[in-house]
Design a protein around this motif. Structure first.
Motif, PDB file in Angstrom:
ATOM      1  N   GLU A  81       7.053  -3.873  -0.888  1.00 33.61           N
ATOM      2  CA  GLU A  81       8.453  -3.563  -0.260  1.00 33.61           C
ATOM      3  C   GLU A  81       8.752  -4.220   1.000  1.00 33.61           C
ATOM      4  OE1 GLU A  81       9.779   0.452  -0.047  1.00 33.61           O
ATOM      5  OE2 GLU A  81      10.667   0.424  -2.130  1.00 33.61           O
ATOM      6  N   MET A  82       7.355  -4.144   1.932  1.00 33.39           N
ATOM      7  CA  MET A  82       7.544  -4.710   3.177  1.00 33.39           C
ATOM      8  C   MET A  82       7.232  -6.393   3.355  1.00 33.39           C
ATOM      9  SD  MET A  82       8.335  -2.340   5.202  1.00 33.39           S
ATOM     10  CE  MET A  82       9.352  -1.568   3.744  1.00 33.39           C
ATOM     11  N   GLY A  83       6.713  -6.867   2.107  1.00 31.88           N
ATOM     12  CA  GLY A  83       6.424  -8.282   2.099  1.00 31.88           C
ATOM     13  C   GLY A  83       4.988  -8.721   2.302  1.00 31.88           C
ATOM     14  N   SER A  84       4.114  -7.691   2.775  1.00 29.20           N
ATOM     15  CA  SER A  84       2.921  -8.073   3.153  1.00 29.20           C
ATOM     16  C   SER A  84       1.933  -8.401   1.834  1.00 29.20           C
ATOM     17  CB  SER A  84       2.234  -7.241   3.877  1.00 29.20           C
ATOM     18  OG  SER A  84       2.195  -5.617   3.284  1.00 29.20           O
ATOM     19  N   MET A  85       2.359  -7.774   0.722  1.00 33.76           N
ATOM     20  CA  MET A  85       1.882  -7.951  -0.491  1.00 33.76           C
ATOM     21  C   MET A  85       1.733  -9.393  -0.977  1.00 33.76           C
ATOM     22  SD  MET A  85       0.168  -6.966  -3.279  1.00 33.76           S
ATOM     23  CE  MET A  85       0.277  -5.156  -3.324  1.00 33.76           C
ATOM     24  N   ARG A  86       2.819 -10.117  -0.619  1.00 31.96           N
ATOM     25  CA  ARG A  86       2.770 -11.677  -0.866  1.00 31.96           C
ATOM     26  C   ARG A  86       1.777 -12.333  -0.206  1.00 31.96           C
ATOM     27  NH1 ARG A  86       7.751 -12.252   0.542  1.00 31.96           N
ATOM     28  NH2 ARG A  86       9.079 -11.863  -1.283  1.00 31.96           N
ATOM     29  N   LEU A  87       1.578 -11.872   1.029  1.00 35.07           N
ATOM     30  CA  LEU A  87       0.598 -12.620   1.642  1.00 35.07           C
ATOM     31  C   LEU A  87      -0.721 -12.681   1.306  1.00 35.07           C
ATOM     32  CD1 LEU A  87       1.865 -12.090   5.462  1.00 35.07           C
ATOM     33  CD2 LEU A  87       2.102 -14.092   3.945  1.00 35.07           C
ATOM     34  N   LEU A  88      -1.053 -11.234   0.825  1.00 37.38           N
ATOM     35  CA  LEU A  88      -2.143 -10.940   0.239  1.00 37.38           C
ATOM     36  C   LEU A  88      -2.610 -11.528  -0.964  1.00 37.38           C
ATOM     37  CD1 LEU A  88      -4.816  -8.911   0.135  1.00 37.38           C
ATOM     38  CD2 LEU A  88      -3.273  -7.127  -0.934  1.00 37.38           C
ATOM     39  N   LEU A  89      -1.639 -11.614  -1.835  1.00 32.68           N
ATOM     40  CA  LEU A  89      -1.808 -12.390  -3.280  1.00 32.68           C
ATOM     41  C   LEU A  89      -1.846 -13.567  -3.144  1.00 32.68           C
ATOM     42  CD1 LEU A  89       0.404 -10.254  -5.496  1.00 32.68           C
ATOM     43  CD2 LEU A  89      -1.874  -9.852  -5.007  1.00 32.68           C
ATOM     44  N   THR A  90      -1.392 -14.356  -2.055  1.00 33.04           N
ATOM     45  CA  THR A  90      -1.518 -15.759  -1.751  1.00 33.04           C
ATOM     46  C   THR A  90      -2.851 -16.109  -1.104  1.00 33.04           C
ATOM     47  OG1 THR A  90      -0.235 -15.773   0.404  1.00 33.04           O
ATOM     48  CG2 THR A  90       0.888 -16.276  -1.630  1.00 33.04           C
ATOM     49  N   SER A  91      -3.961 -15.299  -0.974  1.00 28.65           N
ATOM     50  CA  SER A  91      -5.151 -15.388  -0.512  1.00 28.65           C
ATOM     51  C   SER A  91      -5.953 -16.331  -1.427  1.00 28.65           C
ATOM     52  CB  SER A  91      -5.879 -14.243  -0.352  1.00 28.65           C
ATOM     53  OG  SER A  91      -7.464 -14.416  -0.177  1.00 28.65           O
ATOM     54  N   PRO A  92      -6.765 -17.086  -0.958  1.00 28.34           N
ATOM     55  CA  PRO A  92      -7.750 -17.955  -1.932  1.00 28.34           C
ATOM     56  C   PRO A  92      -8.654 -17.222  -2.877  1.00 28.34           C
ATOM     57  CG  PRO A  92      -8.382 -18.375   0.352  1.00 28.34           C
ATOM     58  CD  PRO A  92      -7.244 -17.440   0.543  1.00 28.34           C
ATOM     59  N   GLN A  93      -8.873 -16.011  -2.676  1.00 25.05           N
ATOM     60  CA  GLN A  93      -9.804 -15.067  -3.103  1.00 25.05           C
ATOM     61  C   GLN A  93      -9.084 -14.786  -4.559  1.00 25.05           C
ATOM     62  OE1 GLN A  93     -12.847 -14.094  -2.341  1.00 25.05           O
ATOM     63  NE2 GLN A  93     -12.761 -15.215  -0.363  1.00 25.05           N
ATOM     64  N   PRO A  94      -9.802 -14.716  -5.654  1.00 25.71           N
ATOM     65  CA  PRO A  94      -9.531 -14.357  -6.987  1.00 25.71           C
ATOM     66  C   PRO A  94      -8.620 -13.065  -6.926  1.00 25.71           C
ATOM     67  CG  PRO A  94     -11.619 -15.157  -6.806  1.00 25.71           C
ATOM     68  CD  PRO A  94     -11.190 -14.906  -5.637  1.00 25.71           C
ATOM     69  N   ARG A  95      -7.605 -12.748  -7.627  1.00 28.46           N
ATOM     70  CA  ARG A  95      -6.710 -11.774  -7.658  1.00 28.46           C
ATOM     71  C   ARG A  95      -7.398 -10.645  -8.152  1.00 28.46           C
ATOM     72  NH1 ARG A  95      -1.345 -11.772  -7.623  1.00 28.46           N
ATOM     73  NH2 ARG A  95      -1.431 -13.911  -8.106  1.00 28.46           N
ATOM     74  N   TRP A  96      -8.518 -10.805  -9.088  1.00 24.52           N
ATOM     75  CA  TRP A  96      -9.325  -9.408  -9.581  1.00 24.52           C
ATOM     76  C   TRP A  96     -10.166  -8.970  -8.448  1.00 24.52           C
ATOM     77  CZ3 TRP A  96     -14.546  -9.312  -9.253  1.00 24.52           C
ATOM     78  CH2 TRP A  96     -15.041 -10.585  -9.124  1.00 24.52           C
ATOM     79  N   TRP A  97     -10.475  -9.860  -7.527  1.00 22.31           N
ATOM     80  CA  TRP A  97     -11.517  -9.526  -6.497  1.00 22.31           C
ATOM     81  C   TRP A  97     -10.610  -8.839  -5.386  1.00 22.31           C
ATOM     82  CZ3 TRP A  97     -16.194  -8.697  -5.359  1.00 22.31           C
ATOM     83  CH2 TRP A  97     -16.701  -8.681  -4.155  1.00 22.31           C
ATOM     84  N   LEU A  98      -9.342  -9.004  -5.119  1.00 16.40           N
ATOM     85  CA  LEU A  98      -8.546  -8.385  -4.234  1.00 16.40           C
ATOM     86  C   LEU A  98      -8.344  -6.938  -4.733  1.00 16.40           C
ATOM     87  CD1 LEU A  98      -6.067 -11.359  -3.319  1.00 16.40           C
ATOM     88  CD2 LEU A  98      -7.942 -10.393  -1.939  1.00 16.40           C
ATOM     89  N   LEU A  99      -7.945  -6.899  -5.892  1.00 14.35           N
ATOM     90  CA  LEU A  99      -7.853  -5.626  -6.495  1.00 14.35           C
ATOM     91  C   LEU A  99      -8.816  -4.676  -6.418  1.00 14.35           C
ATOM     92  CD1 LEU A  99      -5.236  -6.389  -9.456  1.00 14.35           C
ATOM     93  CD2 LEU A  99      -4.620  -5.602  -7.222  1.00 14.35           C
ATOM     94  N   PHE A 100      -9.997  -5.304  -6.760  1.00  8.05           N
ATOM     95  CA  PHE A 100     -11.288  -4.590  -6.982  1.00  8.05           C
ATOM     96  C   PHE A 100     -11.674  -3.968  -5.508  1.00  8.05           C
ATOM     97  CE2 PHE A 100     -16.096  -4.341  -6.697  1.00  8.05           C
ATOM     98  CZ  PHE A 100     -16.138  -3.581  -7.630  1.00  8.05           C
ATOM     99  N   SER A 101     -11.671  -4.847  -4.466  1.00  8.48           N
ATOM    100  CA  SER A 101     -11.823  -4.729  -3.151  1.00  8.48           C
ATOM    101  C   SER A 101     -11.010  -3.392  -2.706  1.00  8.48           C
ATOM    102  CB  SER A 101     -11.539  -5.777  -2.186  1.00  8.48           C
ATOM    103  OG  SER A 101     -12.359  -6.762  -2.424  1.00  8.48           O
TER     104      SER A 101
END
Length: 253
Positions: A81-101
């Protein structure tokens, strides 16, 4: 992600103590009232008759994992809702790795809270075998991953913060009460075979039993298998939910 969650946790110390209030109320208030009404026979992993307080300690550890897993996922809805998720998901790290972290970070916080609860329980005389306090660590980790993955999967389908709170209530309470956390399955069977069967297929039941057996230095392979299968299923659902190709996630953040 782990560092971010740790900093958020340190900045919200009240969250740590608030998570302990709910299981302590069950342990110190409700258990005292149910002790006379509920007789517990000798069932694995117990070698003798036990009091109701002793029985529900593993279930209350599972309660901590369940509620904290949902609360950790609630932060993802807030970030979106705050928009920070967009920045997180544009990280060069794989999406599965971000969610696992994110999952591991939330699980580590849950484990700290579960051990704090076990320490308080021991102070009130509910003591487990000393080896069980060590062996329960991997059981808490696996159970925390499963419940955290469930929270992630739910958060991927909810766009607004207030909607997620409602969804949590429809998941947390049925999952907790329709399990072996508060009553053994044979006790459920006395009132309803259907109710017992529902409890038997509930993944939370197997997470609780995994913790229960580990606290008594015993291994429950069936509970571990069910918990791992549920973890993978919820994890795959979360990955699909956060797939950028899906309109819901893309529109939500």
């Amino acid at each position: 992600m782990v560092e971010r969650e740790a900093l958020r946790f340190l900045g919200q110390r009240g969250r740590f103590f608030a998570a302990l209030v709910r299981p302590l109320v069950w342990l110190l208030v409700f258990a005292a009232g149910f002790r006379a009404a509920l007789g517990l026979s000798i069932i694995p992993p117990y070698q003798t008759y036990i009091t109701y307080e002793v029985y529900i300690v593993p279930g209350l550890c599972g309660m901590i994992l369940l509620f904290n897993g949902m609360q950790s996922s609630l932060s993802l809805v807030y970030d979106r809702e705050m928009g920070s998720m967009r920045l997180l998901l544009t990280s060069p790290q794989p999406r599965w790795w971000l969610l696992f972290s994110k999952l591991v970070a939330g699980t580590c916080v849950s484990i700290l809270q579960a051990y704090a609860f076990l320490a308080i329980s021991a102070a009130f005389g509910i003591v487990m075998p000393w080896l069980g306090y060590i062996l329960v660590l991997p059981a808490l980790f696996v159970g925390g991953l499963m419940l955290g993955a469930l929270g992630l999967a739910l958060s991927s389908f909810v766009r607004q913060l207030e909607n997620f709170a409602g969804v949590m209530n429809f998941v947390i309470f049925p999952m907790f009460f329709l399990s072996s956390a508060l009553y053994p399955l044979w006790k459920m069977e006395e009132s309803s075979q259907l109710l017992r069967d529902i409890c038997a297929v509930n993944p939370f039941t197997h997470a609780v039993e995994l913790i229960r057996f580990a606290l008594y230095a015993q291994f429950n392979g069936w509970a571990l298998l069910w918990t791992l299968v549920a973890t993978v299923a919820f994890g795959v659902l979360a990955l699909w939910g956060y797939d950028p190709a899906r309109g819901t996630t893309r529109a939500g953040g």
